[in-house]
Design a protein around this motif. Sequence first.
Motif: not given
Length: 257
Positions: A76, A160, A166, A169, A172, A175, A191
């Motif tokens: 991330d 997350l 999310l 999800e 994807r 995200a 994700t």
Amino acid sequence: MSTMHVPATPVVYSMPDVEGVVHALAQFVLTAQHEAIHKKGRFTIALSGGSLPKMLRGLIGAPGVQWDKWQVYYADERVVPLDHPDSNHALCRQEFYSKVPIPVENIHTIDVSLLDDLEELCDAYEKDLILQFASKDSARFPIFDLILLGMGPDGHTCSLFPGHELLSEEDRWVAYLEDSPKPPAKRVTLTFPVLNHAARVAFVATGEGKQETLATVLDRPEEGLPCSRIRPLGGLLYWFVDDAASAQIAYPKTEWK
């Protein structure tokens, strides 16, 4: 015979102290690197921020690291310039890249020209992943050789967070969120489908402050904290922790060899 992929069962390595974790983690990363390069000539790894980059110091100067074969992504990232104090890239550069010879072109950052368009920013990072993975691995999602993660005090990992939309999800690869409960608010994240397609995922958590959350994640996964939801399908899941962090867990520990 059926080759149904089942979610990985966590393997927990608890070391007496932080330096023990640093040493074991370095050995573990080296093993993952050797296997990946032997199989396909490259090593794809995703890193997180927080305390994780500093925990990679056992690799600095270590023999056998083939830095030119590393392809580094981010699990991330905060939507900020790459030299911003909140940037995971800036942290990784300070604690890790500045001390090892990974080629700059092998470190895959977000496109800072797209900071004002989160949809485009995610699409661009996804395209970068597709270039690396899609032509080489015929899978619905990229298969990282290794993803290294931390655990927040609320049980979040990557970006997350508990209760966030999310978490559901399913399509994807990358995200975004604009409402992170922890600043900065704007972030992009891999994700769950990507995290759960990795060949190996390893969490790193140290210190007394992690005790309660770690016990919840490992002993009560039904509570659904984000860290508990990472169970790679057909891959392997590890926790590298110190005895201070693991003091409250009932989950069985495995001796590091």
